[in-house]
Design a protein around this motif. Structure first.
Motif, PDB file in Angstrom:
ATOM      1  N   VAL A 182       0.852  -1.178   0.000  1.00  0.00           N
ATOM      2  CA  VAL A 182       0.000   0.000   0.000  1.00  0.00           C
ATOM      3  C   VAL A 182       0.894   1.237   0.000  1.00  0.00           C
ATOM      4  CG1 VAL A 182      -1.764   1.309   1.232  1.00  0.00           C
ATOM      5  CG2 VAL A 182      -1.814  -1.192   1.272  1.00  0.00           C
ATOM      6  N   LEU A 183       0.668   2.117  -0.939  1.00  0.00           N
ATOM      7  CA  LEU A 183       1.362   3.405  -0.974  1.00  0.00           C
ATOM      8  C   LEU A 183       0.651   4.321   0.012  1.00  0.00           C
ATOM      9  CD1 LEU A 183       1.841   3.687  -4.843  1.00  0.00           C
ATOM     10  CD2 LEU A 183       3.400   2.697  -3.150  1.00  0.00           C
ATOM     11  N   GLY A 184       1.066   4.232   1.281  1.00  0.00           N
ATOM     12  CA  GLY A 184       0.332   4.821   2.387  1.00  0.00           C
ATOM     13  C   GLY A 184       0.644   6.278   2.651  1.00  0.00           C
ATOM     14  N   CYS A 185       0.954   7.022   1.613  1.00  0.00           N
ATOM     15  CA  CYS A 185       1.111   8.472   1.664  1.00  0.00           C
ATOM     16  C   CYS A 185       0.780   8.971   0.273  1.00  0.00           C
ATOM     17  CB  CYS A 185       2.542   8.860   2.048  1.00  0.00           C
ATOM     18  SG  CYS A 185       2.921  10.625   1.877  1.00  0.00           S
ATOM     19  N   THR A 186       0.028  10.050   0.187  1.00  0.00           N
ATOM     20  CA  THR A 186      -0.425  10.494  -1.132  1.00  0.00           C
ATOM     21  C   THR A 186       0.696  11.056  -1.990  1.00  0.00           C
ATOM     22  OG1 THR A 186      -1.162  12.596  -0.134  1.00  0.00           O
ATOM     23  CG2 THR A 186      -2.812  10.875  -0.442  1.00  0.00           C
ATOM     24  N   HIS A 187       1.870  11.285  -1.416  1.00  0.00           N
ATOM     25  CA  HIS A 187       3.038  11.653  -2.220  1.00  0.00           C
ATOM     26  C   HIS A 187       3.629  10.434  -2.951  1.00  0.00           C
ATOM     27  CE1 HIS A 187       3.073  15.317   0.264  1.00  0.00           C
ATOM     28  NE2 HIS A 187       3.958  15.834  -0.563  1.00  0.00           N
ATOM     29  N   TYR A 188       3.443   9.252  -2.407  1.00  0.00           N
ATOM     30  CA  TYR A 188       4.217   8.093  -2.871  1.00  0.00           C
ATOM     31  C   TYR A 188       3.862   7.582  -4.266  1.00  0.00           C
ATOM     32  CZ  TYR A 188       5.907   7.717   1.991  1.00  0.00           C
ATOM     33  OH  TYR A 188       6.468   7.963   3.219  1.00  0.00           O
ATOM     34  N   PRO A 189       2.632   7.777  -4.790  1.00  0.00           N
ATOM     35  CA  PRO A 189       2.397   7.334  -6.168  1.00  0.00           C
ATOM     36  C   PRO A 189       3.357   7.954  -7.180  1.00  0.00           C
ATOM     37  CG  PRO A 189       0.310   7.661  -5.078  1.00  0.00           C
ATOM     38  CD  PRO A 189       1.369   8.146  -4.131  1.00  0.00           C
ATOM     39  N   TYR A 190       3.880   9.142  -6.887  1.00  0.00           N
ATOM     40  CA  TYR A 190       4.873   9.743  -7.782  1.00  0.00           C
ATOM     41  C   TYR A 190       6.157   8.923  -7.828  1.00  0.00           C
ATOM     42  CZ  TYR A 190       1.995  14.006  -7.690  1.00  0.00           C
ATOM     43  OH  TYR A 190       0.977  14.921  -7.801  1.00  0.00           O
ATOM     44  N   LEU A 191       6.384   8.084  -6.807  1.00  0.00           N
ATOM     45  CA  LEU A 191       7.581   7.245  -6.733  1.00  0.00           C
ATOM     46  C   LEU A 191       7.284   5.786  -7.094  1.00  0.00           C
ATOM     47  CD1 LEU A 191       8.946   8.788  -3.451  1.00  0.00           C
ATOM     48  CD2 LEU A 191      10.148   8.827  -5.641  1.00  0.00           C
ATOM     49  N   ALA A 192       6.113   5.538  -7.670  1.00  0.00           N
ATOM     50  CA  ALA A 192       5.729   4.164  -7.980  1.00  0.00           C
ATOM     51  C   ALA A 192       6.723   3.499  -8.935  1.00  0.00           C
ATOM     52  CB  ALA A 192       4.318   4.129  -8.569  1.00  0.00           C
ATOM     53  N   GLY A 193       7.269   4.265  -9.864  1.00  0.00           N
ATOM     54  CA  GLY A 193       8.232   3.682 -10.806  1.00  0.00           C
ATOM     55  C   GLY A 193       9.482   3.191 -10.104  1.00  0.00           C
ATOM     56  N   ALA A 194      10.003   3.978  -9.173  1.00  0.00           N
ATOM     57  CA  ALA A 194      11.191   3.572  -8.429  1.00  0.00           C
ATOM     58  C   ALA A 194      10.890   2.368  -7.545  1.00  0.00           C
ATOM     59  CB  ALA A 194      11.705   4.735  -7.582  1.00  0.00           C
ATOM     60  N   ILE A 195       9.727   2.369  -6.907  1.00  0.00           N
ATOM     61  CA  ILE A 195       9.353   1.236  -6.053  1.00  0.00           C
ATOM     62  C   ILE A 195       9.175  -0.018  -6.894  1.00  0.00           C
ATOM     63  CG2 ILE A 195       7.550   0.360  -4.520  1.00  0.00           C
ATOM     64  CD1 ILE A 195       7.097   3.302  -3.647  1.00  0.00           C
ATOM     65  N   ARG A 196       8.520   0.121  -8.043  1.00  0.00           N
ATOM     66  CA  ARG A 196       8.324  -1.025  -8.935  1.00  0.00           C
ATOM     67  C   ARG A 196       9.657  -1.607  -9.394  1.00  0.00           C
ATOM     68  NH1 ARG A 196       4.986  -4.315  -9.102  1.00  0.00           N
ATOM     69  NH2 ARG A 196       3.187  -2.985  -9.562  1.00  0.00           N
ATOM     70  N   ALA A 197      10.630  -0.743  -9.649  1.00  0.00           N
ATOM     71  CA  ALA A 197      11.942  -1.223 -10.089  1.00  0.00           C
ATOM     72  C   ALA A 197      12.606  -2.081  -9.019  1.00  0.00           C
ATOM     73  CB  ALA A 197      12.840  -0.036 -10.445  1.00  0.00           C
ATOM     74  N   VAL A 198      12.289  -1.835  -7.766  1.00  0.00           N
ATOM     75  CA  VAL A 198      12.879  -2.612  -6.664  1.00  0.00           C
ATOM     76  C   VAL A 198      12.143  -3.923  -6.439  1.00  0.00           C
ATOM     77  CG1 VAL A 198      13.387  -2.613  -4.182  1.00  0.00           C
ATOM     78  CG2 VAL A 198      13.751  -0.532  -5.529  1.00  0.00           C
ATOM     79  N   VAL A 199      10.815  -3.886  -6.434  1.00  0.00           N
ATOM     80  CA  VAL A 199      10.051  -5.078  -6.043  1.00  0.00           C
ATOM     81  C   VAL A 199       9.725  -5.992  -7.210  1.00  0.00           C
ATOM     82  CG1 VAL A 199       9.053  -3.879  -4.071  1.00  0.00           C
ATOM     83  CG2 VAL A 199       7.790  -3.928  -6.239  1.00  0.00           C
ATOM     84  N   GLY A 200       9.831  -5.501  -8.440  1.00  0.00           N
ATOM     85  CA  GLY A 200       9.530  -6.331  -9.588  1.00  0.00           C
ATOM     86  C   GLY A 200       8.054  -6.357  -9.921  1.00  0.00           C
ATOM     87  N   PRO A 201       7.689  -7.110 -10.957  1.00  0.00           N
ATOM     88  CA  PRO A 201       6.321  -7.053 -11.493  1.00  0.00           C
ATOM     89  C   PRO A 201       5.291  -7.843 -10.712  1.00  0.00           C
ATOM     90  CG  PRO A 201       7.647  -8.595 -12.757  1.00  0.00           C
ATOM     91  CD  PRO A 201       8.583  -7.951 -11.770  1.00  0.00           C
ATOM     92  N   ASP A 202       5.710  -8.706  -9.799  1.00  0.00           N
ATOM     93  CA  ASP A 202       4.756  -9.605  -9.145  1.00  0.00           C
ATOM     94  C   ASP A 202       4.162  -9.052  -7.854  1.00  0.00           C
ATOM     95  OD1 ASP A 202       5.149 -11.496 -11.160  1.00  0.00           O
ATOM     96  OD2 ASP A 202       6.859 -12.391 -10.114  1.00  0.00           O
TER      97      ASP A 202
END
Length: 270
Positions: A182-202
């Motif tokens: 859960v992106l539990g801060c409304t700022h964090y969707p802007y960082l979704a690409g960086a987070i996705r790069a770390v956790v992968g597609p699954d």
């Protein structure tokens, strides 16, 4: 409540604009009144009692300006002030945490969910309580991410610093077997690409704003609060700090200019 009044939303900065975007997609005929409390940004490190007082003052101001519903577009403020605002205000009030939990439970598969949030939201325990109330068998892994909000406010959302910071916070969570974050801060969707790069597609990334927008649609319909005026909706963006800073941050993140007004509802206090 006047159905022709705006939807009032607030956050500590530009993060809540991610919620505004979802709301405008789902409710394009509604007017928006947004307040960014940039004079007190960030909320995460502040005591929850202090955040509660800021949130209540802003909520009262939005209602005084005609808001027919108040959206607490900030997870920390939701954790600190949702119940108090609902008890005090004469209009409906909704927040982020319940929406994030509902959306995450719809996609979680293995019983281990993660929450990235501010220190204040993690410290409040709001997400963990809500998850365990819904599913006592869940494992909830929380991570405070104090460097994320400054990165977003500076527009540094997709460079090496963002990726390194996301790796520092999220990689240990991924190692614990989470399948949903859960992106539990409304700022964090802007960082979704960086987070996705770390956790992968699954690993599913959940933005509570999507669920919140749908909940807002249902609320307006149930209360008969949909705007019906033929005129174009009006959108106002207010801040408690320097408008130029907010305008620049919004331009970097949204790719367009927005008009911003400064209002002092805190009597000049810091």
């Amino acid at each position: 409540m006047n159905p022709e009044g705006p939807i009032g939303l607030f956050d500590s900065g530009v993060g809540g604009l991610t919620v505004v975007a979802r709301v405008r997609q789902c409710l394009p005929d509604e007017s928006i009144l947004y307040f960014g409390d940039t004079a007190h940004l960030p909320y995460g490190p502040r005591p929850l009692a202090e955040v509660r007082e800021y949130a209540l003052r802003i909520s009262r101001y939005l209602v005084a300006e005609g808001a027919k519903v108040v959206v607490i577009a900030c997870n920390t403020s939701t954790a600190a002030a949702l119940e108090a605002a609902q008890a005090e205000l004469p209009v409906p009030v909704i927040g982020m945490v319940e929406q994030g939990v509902r959306a995450a439970l719809a996609v979680a598969r293995n019983g281990c969910v993660g929450v990235v949030a501010t220190q204040g939201t993690v410290r409040s325990g709001a997400y963990e309580r809500a998850f365990l109330a819904a599913r006592p068998d869940l494992t909830v892994v929380q991570q405070a991410c104090p460097a994320f909000v400054p990165l977003v406010e500076a527009g540094a959302t997709d460079g090496p610093e963002a990726l390194a910071t996301a790796r520092e916070y999220v990689a240990p969570m991924s190692a614990q077997g989470i399948d949903t974050i859960v992106l539990g801060c409304t700022h964090y969707p802007y960082l979704a690409g960086a987070i996705r790069a770390v956790v992968g597609p699954d690993v599913a990334l959940v933005d509570p704003a999507e669920e919140l927008a749908q909940a807002l649609v249902r609320l307006l319909d149930e209360r008969g609060l949909r705007r019906t005026a033929p005129a174009e909706p009006a959108h106002r963006y207010l801040v408690s700090g320097d408008p130029a800073v907010f305008v620049e941050a919004a331009r970097r993140l949204l790719g367009r200019e927005i008009a911003v007004e400064r209002v002092d509802i805190f009597d000049g206090e810091s």
